[in-house]
Scaffold this active site. Structure first.
Site, PDB file in Angstrom:
ATOM      1  N   PHE A 152       0.861  -1.195   0.000  1.00 17.80           N
ATOM      2  CA  PHE A 152       0.000   0.000   0.000  1.00 17.80           C
ATOM      3  C   PHE A 152       0.890   1.234   0.000  1.00 17.80           C
ATOM      4  O   PHE A 152       1.692   1.437   0.913  1.00 17.80           O
ATOM      5  CB  PHE A 152      -0.932   0.068   1.217  1.00 17.80           C
ATOM      6  CG  PHE A 152      -1.804   1.298   1.168  1.00 17.80           C
ATOM      7  CD1 PHE A 152      -2.978   1.315   0.423  1.00 17.80           C
ATOM      8  CD2 PHE A 152      -1.409   2.471   1.802  1.00 17.80           C
ATOM      9  CE1 PHE A 152      -3.753   2.471   0.331  1.00 17.80           C
ATOM     10  CE2 PHE A 152      -2.185   3.636   1.707  1.00 17.80           C
ATOM     11  CZ  PHE A 152      -3.362   3.626   0.977  1.00 17.80           C
ATOM     12  N   ASP A 237       9.307   3.116   1.959  1.00 10.91           N
ATOM     13  CA  ASP A 237       8.117   3.894   2.292  1.00 10.91           C
ATOM     14  C   ASP A 237       7.883   3.735   3.797  1.00 10.91           C
ATOM     15  O   ASP A 237       7.328   2.736   4.249  1.00 10.91           O
ATOM     16  CB  ASP A 237       6.911   3.397   1.488  1.00 10.91           C
ATOM     17  CG  ASP A 237       5.636   4.168   1.822  1.00 10.91           C
ATOM     18  OD1 ASP A 237       5.626   4.903   2.842  1.00 10.91           O
ATOM     19  OD2 ASP A 237       4.642   4.039   1.080  1.00 10.91           O
ATOM     20  N   LYS A 266       2.521  11.190   7.195  1.00 11.12           N
ATOM     21  CA  LYS A 266       1.711  10.964   8.395  1.00 11.12           C
ATOM     22  C   LYS A 266       2.208  11.727   9.634  1.00 11.12           C
ATOM     23  O   LYS A 266       1.932  12.910   9.745  1.00 11.12           O
ATOM     24  CB  LYS A 266       1.564   9.458   8.633  1.00 11.12           C
ATOM     25  CG  LYS A 266       0.709   8.815   7.523  1.00 11.12           C
ATOM     26  CD  LYS A 266       0.104   7.479   7.880  1.00 11.12           C
ATOM     27  CE  LYS A 266      -0.963   7.122   6.843  1.00 11.12           C
ATOM     28  NZ  LYS A 266      -0.622   6.013   5.969  1.00 11.12           N
TER      29      LYS A 266
END
Ligand SMILES: *Cc1c(COP(=O)(O)O)cnc(C)c1O
Length: 410
Positions: A152, A237, A266
């Site tokens: 993802f 990531d 985030k």
């Protein structure tokens, strides 16, 4: 935060009204739990009907510092009053310090700031391609990037082009070429997939949305080494795993791995606003010239000030160590429960997945039961409950949550 009166409406009264408004007027691209949050502080939130919940999701790790962290709020308010946005047409006095501090913290030479995680991933993909053509010498339009099954990395068309989740792609073609999938955790498959046109390998050190999947020990270090030998950029990531979540500053640190390209997002926004970044060496991020790439909001003074405060708090308050010790103990307690419906408890630091046996039914039903008990968390994939509280959570609150999780899982 908006002020909301509590305790006057009938239970679920305000909640029902808000959900009706949201569902009547918004695209249905999410299926949230039926709770309408009105305020938050630390690890706790309160809904529009005055009911309190412990936030054990942390906005998918964007709230590592909890809700309304005093020092980050102060930096936010002060900077909002002083200067919020310039665009990169001009310099601003938060940008330089931000760049210096984040590169130093992460041990990288250069940074390219963006806003959302998906934008940073897109930026990393563009970086790898341009590096491939300019530095590695790959022929025009031939660059290939390897990604992992179960990945993802966000929701743009190029990113879903290499997703193997059918729902993420259905109805969104045609897709961007130049990506190839390899099984996650499989070094032999990675080695076999690398070819002369491979410019990058994009990987999550722990697959978050994929179900809190921790790769076999040695995988990251092995992949790092394969990439070095074949001159392929190792691109981590760490949007969800980075910034102390897994018990180290970066999840790659668990294997002593320094990525060629590091992607953060985030929690970098301190739980206040979207802030993301791509970090790499001069050789790699140096491929960009003025006009090649950009973002109106990327590197804005408000974002930089908030990210600086977030990094300061993270280091000073030892949040990585906190995540490591609290997480380890919490996972041990979950395992010791011996619940008949739990297949596996896995994770690192305070990124924890509880995989349920198929016969137990979908994990979402358990997230709903936990919500009724005052614990907010969410399922990921069909059978996994994700437990990822703010890293500032108190031991007492974790104990409180554990009692409720134990009750629901028994
Ligand atoms: C959340 C996430 C993204 C996307 O970030 P957005 O801010 O939602 O665009 C990318 N990669 C990983 C690993 C993530 O967890």
């Amino acid at each position: 935060m908006a002020h909301v009166e509590h305790g006057t409406a009938a239970p679920t009264g305000e909640t029902a009204r808000h959900i009706a408004m949201a569902e009547g007027h918004s695209a249905r691209n999410y299926a949230p739990l039926p709770v309408v949050i009105a305020r938050g502080r630390g690890a706790w939130v309160e809904d529009v009907d005055g009911k309190r919940y412990l936030d054990m999701l942390s906005a998918y790790s964007a709230l590592n510092f909890g809700h309304g962290h005093d020092e980050i709020v102060a930096a936010f308010v002060e900077q909002a009053r002083t200067l919020a946005l310039t665009s990169r047409a001009f310099h601003n006095d938060q940008f330089g310090p931000f760049c210096e501090e984040i590169t130093k913290l992460c041990g990288q030479e250069l940074v390219l700031p963006m806003n959302t995680g998906a934008e940073a991933v897109e930026t990393a993909l563009k970086t790898a391609r341009k590096w491939g053509y300019r530095v590695k010498g790959v022929a025009g339009d031939q660059a290939e990037i390897l990604c992992c099954e179960g990945n993802f990395h966000g929701r743009t068309i190029s990113i879903v082009s290499f997703s193997d989740d059918p729902q993420y792609r259905d109805g969104f073609g045609p897709f961007t070429p130049g990506f190839k999938l390899v099984p996650y955790g499989d070094l032999a498959a990675l080695e076999a997939a690398i070819g002369p046109n491979t410019v990058g390998f994009l990987v999550e050190p722990i697959q978050g949305e994929g179900g809190i999947v921790v790769p076999p020990a040695g995988y990251l270090a092995g992949a790092r080494e394969l990439c070095r030998r074949q001159r392929v950029l190792f691109m981590a990531d760490e949007i969800q795993t980075g910034l102390a979540r897994t018990g180290r500053l970066l999840a790659c640190d668990h294997e002593g791995v320094k990525p060629d390209v590091l992607i953060l997002g985030k929690a970098l926004g301190g739980g206040m606003m979207p802030v993301s970044a791509v970090l790499a060496s001069r050789e790699v991020l140096g491929v960009f010239s003025p006009g090649d790439h950009g973002s109106t909001f990327g590197g804005n003074p408000l974002a930089c000030a908030v990210a600086r405060a977030a990094m300061r708090v993270l280091v000073r308050d030892g949040l990585a160590e906190r995540a490591a010790s609290l997480g380890e103990a919490f996972m041990a307690r979950l395992r010791a429960l011996g619940s008949p419906i739990v297949k596996e408890v896995r994770g690192r630091g305070l990124l924890i997945g509880i995989e349920l046996h198929k016969e137990a039914g979908p994990a979402k039903a358990y997230a709903k039961k936990l919500m009724a008990e005052g614990v907010l968390c969410k399922d990921t994939v069909e059978s996994v409950l994700r437990i990822a509280p703010p890293l500032v959570i108190e031991q007492d609150d974790l104990d409180w949550a554990f009692e409720r999780i134990a009750r629901v899982l028994r």
